[in-house]
Design a protein around this motif. Structure first.
Motif, PDB file in Angstrom:
ATOM      1  N   PRO A   1      -5.832   4.822   9.125  1.00  0.00           N
ATOM      2  CA  PRO A   1      -4.855   5.778   8.419  1.00  0.00           C
ATOM      3  C   PRO A   1      -3.696   5.617   8.593  1.00  0.00           C
ATOM      4  N   VAL A   2      -2.897   5.824   7.757  1.00  0.00           N
ATOM      5  CA  VAL A   2      -1.363   5.658   7.930  1.00  0.00           C
ATOM      6  C   VAL A   2      -0.831   7.034   7.275  1.00  0.00           C
ATOM      7  N   THR A   3      -0.665   8.076   8.346  1.00  0.00           N
ATOM      8  CA  THR A   3      -0.461   9.517   7.718  1.00  0.00           C
ATOM      9  C   THR A   3       0.766  10.178   8.334  1.00  0.00           C
ATOM     10  N   HIS A   4       1.282  11.256   7.734  1.00  0.00           N
ATOM     11  CA  HIS A   4       2.501  11.676   8.373  1.00  0.00           C
ATOM     12  C   HIS A   4       2.171  12.099   9.767  1.00  0.00           C
ATOM     13  N   TRP A   5       0.794  12.622  10.089  1.00  0.00           N
ATOM     14  CA  TRP A   5       0.625  13.275  11.344  1.00  0.00           C
ATOM     15  C   TRP A   5       0.193  11.984  12.476  1.00  0.00           C
ATOM     16  N   ARG A   6      -0.049  11.074  12.081  1.00  0.00           N
ATOM     17  CA  ARG A   6      -0.314   9.707  12.857  1.00  0.00           C
ATOM     18  C   ARG A   6       1.333   9.255  13.215  1.00  0.00           C
ATOM     19  N   SER A   7       1.953   9.275  12.154  1.00  0.00           N
ATOM     20  CA  SER A   7       3.253   8.982  12.457  1.00  0.00           C
ATOM     21  C   SER A   7       4.306   9.596  13.358  1.00  0.00           C
ATOM     22  N   VAL A   8       4.018  11.034  13.313  1.00  0.00           N
ATOM     23  CA  VAL A   8       4.635  12.021  14.335  1.00  0.00           C
ATOM     24  C   VAL A   8       3.934  11.811  15.704  1.00  0.00           C
ATOM     25  N   LYS A   9       2.486  11.686  15.912  1.00  0.00           N
ATOM     26  CA  LYS A   9       2.131  11.508  17.198  1.00  0.00           C
ATOM     27  C   LYS A   9       2.640  10.053  17.965  1.00  0.00           C
ATOM     28  N   TYR A  10       2.644   9.098  17.065  1.00  0.00           N
ATOM     29  CA  TYR A  10       3.010   7.536  17.595  1.00  0.00           C
ATOM     30  C   TYR A  10       4.766   7.905  18.053  1.00  0.00           C
ATOM     31  N   LYS A  11       5.528   8.603  17.320  1.00  0.00           N
ATOM     32  CA  LYS A  11       6.794   8.425  17.716  1.00  0.00           C
ATOM     33  C   LYS A  11       7.149   9.730  18.991  1.00  0.00           C
ATOM     34  N   ALA A  12       6.247  10.670  19.127  1.00  0.00           N
ATOM     35  CA  ALA A  12       6.138  11.539  20.119  1.00  0.00           C
ATOM     36  C   ALA A  12       5.635  10.829  21.268  1.00  0.00           C
TER      37      ALA A  12
ATOM     38  N   ALA B   1       0.860  -1.170   0.257  1.00  0.00           N
ATOM     39  CA  ALA B   1       0.113  -0.055   0.047  1.00  0.00           C
ATOM     40  C   ALA B   1       0.832   1.320   0.064  1.00  0.00           C
ATOM     41  N   PRO B   2       0.424   2.307  -0.598  1.00  0.00           N
ATOM     42  CA  PRO B   2       0.970   3.760  -0.345  1.00  0.00           C
ATOM     43  C   PRO B   2       1.019   4.219   0.757  1.00  0.00           C
ATOM     44  N   TYR B   3       2.110   5.197   0.838  1.00  0.00           N
ATOM     45  CA  TYR B   3       2.282   6.085   1.825  1.00  0.00           C
ATOM     46  C   TYR B   3       2.121   7.563   1.540  1.00  0.00           C
ATOM     47  N   PRO B   4       1.313   8.221   2.186  1.00  0.00           N
ATOM     48  CA  PRO B   4       0.296   7.983   3.111  1.00  0.00           C
ATOM     49  C   PRO B   4      -1.066   7.227   2.622  1.00  0.00           C
ATOM     50  N   LEU B   5      -1.820   6.621   3.555  1.00  0.00           N
ATOM     51  CA  LEU B   5      -3.051   5.933   3.158  1.00  0.00           C
ATOM     52  C   LEU B   5      -4.043   6.635   3.825  1.00  0.00           C
ATOM     53  N   PHE B   6      -4.872   7.530   3.546  1.00  0.00           N
ATOM     54  CA  PHE B   6      -5.760   8.462   4.166  1.00  0.00           C
ATOM     55  C   PHE B   6      -7.016   7.308   4.424  1.00  0.00           C
ATOM     56  N   TYR B   7      -7.406   6.629   3.549  1.00  0.00           N
ATOM     57  CA  TYR B   7      -8.802   6.104   3.662  1.00  0.00           C
ATOM     58  C   TYR B   7      -8.693   4.496   3.583  1.00  0.00           C
ATOM     59  N   PRO B   8      -8.378   3.769   4.730  1.00  0.00           N
ATOM     60  CA  PRO B   8      -8.285   2.266   4.555  1.00  0.00           C
ATOM     61  C   PRO B   8      -9.336   1.480   3.862  1.00  0.00           C
ATOM     62  N   ARG B   9     -10.672   1.815   4.316  1.00  0.00           N
ATOM     63  CA  ARG B   9     -11.656   0.957   3.669  1.00  0.00           C
ATOM     64  C   ARG B   9     -11.919   1.363   2.129  1.00  0.00           C
ATOM     65  N   CYS B  10     -11.814   2.521   1.927  1.00  0.00           N
ATOM     66  CA  CYS B  10     -11.812   2.980   0.445  1.00  0.00           C
ATOM     67  C   CYS B  10     -10.752   2.355  -0.228  1.00  0.00           C
ATOM     68  N   TYR B  11      -9.527   2.123   0.456  1.00  0.00           N
ATOM     69  CA  TYR B  11      -8.300   1.610  -0.284  1.00  0.00           C
ATOM     70  C   TYR B  11      -8.814   0.205  -0.737  1.00  0.00           C
ATOM     71  N   ARG B  12      -9.049  -0.583   0.206  1.00  0.00           N
ATOM     72  CA  ARG B  12      -9.772  -2.049   0.195  1.00  0.00           C
ATOM     73  C   ARG B  12     -10.643  -2.331  -1.145  1.00  0.00           C
ATOM     74  N   ARG B  13     -11.837  -1.111  -1.069  1.00  0.00           N
ATOM     75  CA  ARG B  13     -12.449  -1.182  -2.288  1.00  0.00           C
ATOM     76  C   ARG B  13     -11.922  -1.000  -3.622  1.00  0.00           C
ATOM     77  N   SER B  14     -11.074  -0.068  -3.613  1.00  0.00           N
ATOM     78  CA  SER B  14     -10.566   0.426  -4.613  1.00  0.00           C
ATOM     79  C   SER B  14      -9.618  -0.947  -5.365  1.00  0.00           C
ATOM     80  N   LEU B  15      -9.023  -1.620  -4.400  1.00  0.00           N
ATOM     81  CA  LEU B  15      -8.054  -2.675  -4.788  1.00  0.00           C
ATOM     82  C   LEU B  15      -9.186  -3.912  -5.436  1.00  0.00           C
ATOM     83  N   GLN B  16     -10.436  -3.961  -4.805  1.00  0.00           N
ATOM     84  CA  GLN B  16     -11.168  -5.078  -5.223  1.00  0.00           C
ATOM     85  C   GLN B  16     -11.812  -4.566  -6.744  1.00  0.00           C
TER      86      GLN B  16
END
Length: 117
Positions: free
Chosen positions: A98-109, A47-62
């Protein structure tokens, strides 16, 4: 939906990486350009980074998988045989949040601050 004047091309909304992503399917050749819906890193399709909409992403792959194209064209990798991509694995392993820049920063902090305490 087809492109006016280009009836042999079909446009498919493929959100996930962003909300406005599209794919372009050339009906006669059964080739589909999917941009960054899938990326190849260290020899693996992910999957690409960032990934803002995981459910939509799965539907798009399908949606792309259901086309059963001859080949898939990736933005940064070029044309790949459809059979060389394990769509079911991508769907099953896609992030659930979602796997986003903001979530990554929050997790690391949080990790840094919890180690200080």
């Amino acid at each position: 939906m087809t492109i006016p004047g280009f009836d042999d091309w079909q446009i498919i909304h493929t959100p996930g990486h962003t909300d406005g992503d599209i794919a372009a399917f050339h009906i006669p050749s059964k080739r589909v350009y999917i941009a960054d819906l899938i990326v190849k890193v260290k020899g693996k399709f992910i999957a690409p980074y960032p990934l803002f909409y995981p459910r939509c992403y799965r539907r798009s792959l399908q949606a792309i998988e259901s086309l059963q194209p001859e080949s898939v064209i990736l933005a940064h990798e070029g044309e790949i045989n459809f059979s060389d991509i394990d769509f079911q694995h991508l769907i099953d392993s896609a992030p659930s949040k979602p796997v986003t820049h903001w979530r990554s920063v929050k997790y690391k902090a949080k990790k840094v601050f919890s180690s200080i305490s």
